[in-house]
Design a protein around this motif. Structure first.
Motif, PDB file in Angstrom:
ATOM      1  N   ILE A 140       0.838  -1.196   0.000  1.00  0.00           N
ATOM      2  CA  ILE A 140       0.000   0.000   0.000  1.00  0.00           C
ATOM      3  C   ILE A 140       0.878   1.254   0.000  1.00  0.00           C
ATOM      4  CG2 ILE A 140      -1.797  -1.232   1.267  1.00  0.00           C
ATOM      5  CD1 ILE A 140      -1.151   0.592   3.674  1.00  0.00           C
ATOM      6  N   ASP A 141       0.309   2.350  -0.471  1.00  0.00           N
ATOM      7  CA  ASP A 141       0.993   3.639  -0.482  1.00  0.00           C
ATOM      8  C   ASP A 141       0.406   4.538   0.598  1.00  0.00           C
ATOM      9  OD1 ASP A 141       2.727   3.149  -2.712  1.00  0.00           O
ATOM     10  OD2 ASP A 141       0.978   3.343  -4.020  1.00  0.00           O
ATOM     11  N   VAL A 142       1.270   5.141   1.389  1.00  0.00           N
ATOM     12  CA  VAL A 142       0.842   6.041   2.454  1.00  0.00           C
ATOM     13  C   VAL A 142       1.701   7.297   2.403  1.00  0.00           C
ATOM     14  CG1 VAL A 142       0.119   4.126   3.933  1.00  0.00           C
ATOM     15  CG2 VAL A 142       2.435   5.054   4.163  1.00  0.00           C
ATOM     16  N   LYS A 143       1.317   8.274   3.190  1.00  0.00           N
ATOM     17  CA  LYS A 143       2.188   9.403   3.481  1.00  0.00           C
ATOM     18  C   LYS A 143       2.659   9.266   4.920  1.00  0.00           C
ATOM     19  CE  LYS A 143       0.451  12.997   0.343  1.00  0.00           C
ATOM     20  NZ  LYS A 143       1.729  13.114  -0.404  1.00  0.00           N
ATOM     21  N   ILE A 144       3.920   9.556   5.135  1.00  0.00           N
ATOM     22  CA  ILE A 144       4.488   9.532   6.481  1.00  0.00           C
ATOM     23  C   ILE A 144       4.922  10.940   6.852  1.00  0.00           C
ATOM     24  CG2 ILE A 144       6.496   8.789   7.835  1.00  0.00           C
ATOM     25  CD1 ILE A 144       6.234   6.067   6.640  1.00  0.00           C
ATOM     26  N   GLY A 145       4.557  11.348   8.047  1.00  0.00           N
ATOM     27  CA  GLY A 145       5.010  12.617   8.594  1.00  0.00           C
ATOM     28  C   GLY A 145       5.939  12.371   9.766  1.00  0.00           C
ATOM     29  N   LEU A 146       6.924  13.230   9.921  1.00  0.00           N
ATOM     30  CA  LEU A 146       7.858  13.136  11.040  1.00  0.00           C
ATOM     31  C   LEU A 146       8.112  14.532  11.586  1.00  0.00           C
ATOM     32  CD1 LEU A 146      10.512  10.702   9.497  1.00  0.00           C
ATOM     33  CD2 LEU A 146       8.792  10.113  11.217  1.00  0.00           C
ATOM     34  N   VAL A 147       8.274  14.617  12.893  1.00  0.00           N
ATOM     35  CA  VAL A 147       8.691  15.860  13.528  1.00  0.00           C
ATOM     36  C   VAL A 147      10.140  15.670  13.954  1.00  0.00           C
ATOM     37  CG1 VAL A 147       8.263  17.519  15.359  1.00  0.00           C
ATOM     38  CG2 VAL A 147       6.344  16.296  14.313  1.00  0.00           C
ATOM     39  N   ILE A 148      11.028  16.464  13.382  1.00  0.00           N
ATOM     40  CA  ILE A 148      12.463  16.234  13.539  1.00  0.00           C
ATOM     41  C   ILE A 148      13.019  17.082  14.676  1.00  0.00           C
ATOM     42  CG2 ILE A 148      14.664  16.111  12.347  1.00  0.00           C
ATOM     43  CD1 ILE A 148      12.384  14.451  11.068  1.00  0.00           C
ATOM     44  N   PRO A 149      13.655  16.472  15.665  1.00  0.00           N
ATOM     45  CA  PRO A 149      14.266  17.249  16.750  1.00  0.00           C
ATOM     46  C   PRO A 149      15.377  18.151  16.228  1.00  0.00           C
ATOM     47  CG  PRO A 149      14.107  14.918  17.334  1.00  0.00           C
ATOM     48  CD  PRO A 149      13.796  15.015  15.874  1.00  0.00           C
ATOM     49  N   GLY A 150      15.574  19.259  16.892  1.00  0.00           N
ATOM     50  CA  GLY A 150      16.595  20.198  16.461  1.00  0.00           C
ATOM     51  C   GLY A 150      18.000  19.661  16.581  1.00  0.00           C
ATOM     52  N   ASP A 151      18.206  18.655  17.435  1.00  0.00           N
ATOM     53  CA  ASP A 151      19.562  18.139  17.624  1.00  0.00           C
ATOM     54  C   ASP A 151      19.815  16.860  16.827  1.00  0.00           C
ATOM     55  OD1 ASP A 151      17.930  16.460  19.051  1.00  0.00           O
ATOM     56  OD2 ASP A 151      19.158  16.444  20.870  1.00  0.00           O
ATOM     57  N   PHE A 152      18.918  16.534  15.865  1.00  0.00           N
ATOM     58  CA  PHE A 152      19.201  15.363  15.039  1.00  0.00           C
ATOM     59  C   PHE A 152      20.575  15.523  14.385  1.00  0.00           C
ATOM     60  CE2 PHE A 152      19.351  13.058  11.068  1.00  0.00           C
ATOM     61  CZ  PHE A 152      18.912  11.808  11.440  1.00  0.00           C
ATOM     62  N   PRO A 153      21.438  14.497  14.405  1.00  0.00           N
ATOM     63  CA  PRO A 153      21.164  13.088  14.676  1.00  0.00           C
ATOM     64  C   PRO A 153      21.354  12.628  16.117  1.00  0.00           C
ATOM     65  CG  PRO A 153      23.339  13.299  13.756  1.00  0.00           C
ATOM     66  CD  PRO A 153      22.763  14.687  13.787  1.00  0.00           C
ATOM     67  N   VAL A 154      21.556  13.550  17.056  1.00  0.00           N
ATOM     68  CA  VAL A 154      21.609  13.126  18.452  1.00  0.00           C
ATOM     69  C   VAL A 154      20.219  12.696  18.901  1.00  0.00           C
ATOM     70  CG1 VAL A 154      22.110  13.834  20.818  1.00  0.00           C
ATOM     71  CG2 VAL A 154      23.573  14.607  18.934  1.00  0.00           C
ATOM     72  N   GLY A 155      19.237  13.551  18.660  1.00  0.00           N
ATOM     73  CA  GLY A 155      17.852  13.204  18.933  1.00  0.00           C
ATOM     74  C   GLY A 155      17.210  12.582  17.714  1.00  0.00           C
ATOM     75  N   VAL A 156      16.065  11.965  17.905  1.00  0.00           N
ATOM     76  CA  VAL A 156      15.420  11.218  16.831  1.00  0.00           C
ATOM     77  C   VAL A 156      13.908  11.374  16.959  1.00  0.00           C
ATOM     78  CG1 VAL A 156      15.321   9.083  18.183  1.00  0.00           C
ATOM     79  CG2 VAL A 156      15.421   8.949  15.695  1.00  0.00           C
ATOM     80  N   PRO A 157      13.158  11.347  15.845  1.00  0.00           N
ATOM     81  CA  PRO A 157      11.694  11.450  15.943  1.00  0.00           C
ATOM     82  C   PRO A 157      11.108  10.381  16.859  1.00  0.00           C
ATOM     83  CG  PRO A 157      12.391  11.715  13.668  1.00  0.00           C
ATOM     84  CD  PRO A 157      13.615  11.308  14.444  1.00  0.00           C
ATOM     85  N   SER A 158      10.035  10.740  17.546  1.00  0.00           N
ATOM     86  CA  SER A 158       9.431   9.824  18.519  1.00  0.00           C
ATOM     87  C   SER A 158       8.499   8.812  17.878  1.00  0.00           C
ATOM     88  CB  SER A 158       8.661  10.619  19.571  1.00  0.00           C
ATOM     89  OG  SER A 158       7.640  11.376  18.955  1.00  0.00           O
ATOM     90  N   GLY A 159       8.194   8.994  16.618  1.00  0.00           N
ATOM     91  CA  GLY A 159       7.322   8.051  15.929  1.00  0.00           C
ATOM     92  C   GLY A 159       6.740   8.692  14.687  1.00  0.00           C
ATOM     93  N   PRO A 160       6.208   7.885  13.775  1.00  0.00           N
ATOM     94  CA  PRO A 160       5.674   8.417  12.522  1.00  0.00           C
ATOM     95  C   PRO A 160       4.203   8.830  12.627  1.00  0.00           C
ATOM     96  CG  PRO A 160       5.644   6.036  12.449  1.00  0.00           C
ATOM     97  CD  PRO A 160       6.258   6.407  13.776  1.00  0.00           C
ATOM     98  N   TYR A 161       3.828   9.775  11.789  1.00  0.00           N
ATOM     99  CA  TYR A 161       2.441  10.158  11.554  1.00  0.00           C
ATOM    100  C   TYR A 161       2.065   9.578  10.191  1.00  0.00           C
ATOM    101  CZ  TYR A 161       3.503  13.536  15.236  1.00  0.00           C
ATOM    102  OH  TYR A 161       3.886  14.127  16.420  1.00  0.00           O
ATOM    103  N   VAL A 162       0.905   8.955  10.099  1.00  0.00           N
ATOM    104  CA  VAL A 162       0.566   8.185   8.905  1.00  0.00           C
ATOM    105  C   VAL A 162      -0.824   8.563   8.407  1.00  0.00           C
ATOM    106  CG1 VAL A 162       0.240   5.865   7.960  1.00  0.00           C
ATOM    107  CG2 VAL A 162       1.980   6.252   9.724  1.00  0.00           C
TER     108      VAL A 162
END
Length: 227
Positions: A140-162
């Protein structure tokens, strides 16, 4: 096990190793052996603990799991794709305020073949089209949203929005069918329309592996694989 090296002779008769390129967790790896065990790939290439991960070979929509036989020898050839899969459930996260800092993440998505876009006025909210390769929703095809922490790559998104909502909303419980929220995805729904859901799925082993966009995409792959 001693892995057998592939060699070839040049015009002068000198032997040279043949280099094989495979992908492990989305990263291109170069090896000079023709055979490795699943355990070796996990340790030497994925840099993960085989007590916590098992290996899966991906071939189109098909997959070969080495969970029950990590010592199995795998003949290698160019273009093979492997994915490490975490043993056990993925715990639920507690998301807090996210910061901007998505430029490096967007560059990584672009390098991986995706076309990320930011929500209007929200540079840290990225969206991209995604085809599910594995699990119950493969194809299936979806759209994924992510909220990116300002300190990436130290921090990482907490989960996807679908979007669309592929699983029922269930705010309690844990992965695979719990901790799925609608209200927390409102910002994506308001900006782009449609019905969105947020999966609270932390990448808890982030500090133990390679902190790259492809590593996070492997986390996303594992979520779909276990749904």
């Amino acid at each position: 096990m001693t892995s057998e090296s592939f060699i070839k002779r040049d015009d002068g008769g000198v032997l040279h190793p043949i280099k094989i390129h495979i992908k492990v967790d989305g990263e291109t790896e170069e090896v000079q052996v023709g055979v490795m065990t699943a355990r070796q790939i996990i340790i030497d290439l994925a840099k993960r603990d085989p007590a916590q991960y098992y290996l899966v070979q991906i071939h189109g929509q098909e997959r070969i799991s080495y969970q029950d036989n990590p010592g199995q020898e795998i003949p290698l050839h160019n273009g093979m794709k492997f994915q490490t899969v975490l043993l056990g459930p993925t715990p639920v996260s507690d998301i807090t305020g996210m910061k901007t800092g998505a430029a490096v993440f967007a560059d990584g998505l672009t390098a991986a073949g995706y076309k990320p876009e930011a929500l209007p006025g929200r540079a840290d909210h990225l969206v991209f089209d995604y085809r599910v390769e594995t699990g119950s929703k493969a194809g299936i095809d979806v759209k994924i949203g992510l909220v990116i922490p300002g300190d990436f790559p130290v921090g990482v998104p907490s989960g996807p929005y679908v979007t669309p909502q592929v699983f029922p909303i269930k705010t309690d419980g844990a992965h695979p069918h719990g901790a799925i929220h609608e209200s927390q995805a409102a910002v994506f729904a308001e900006a782009l329309g449609g019905k969105w859901e947020y999966w609270s799925r932390p990448c808890n082993d982030w500090n133990a592996g390679r902190k790259t966009v492809t590593a996070y995409l492997s986390h996303i792959w594992r979520l779909w694989d276990s749904q």
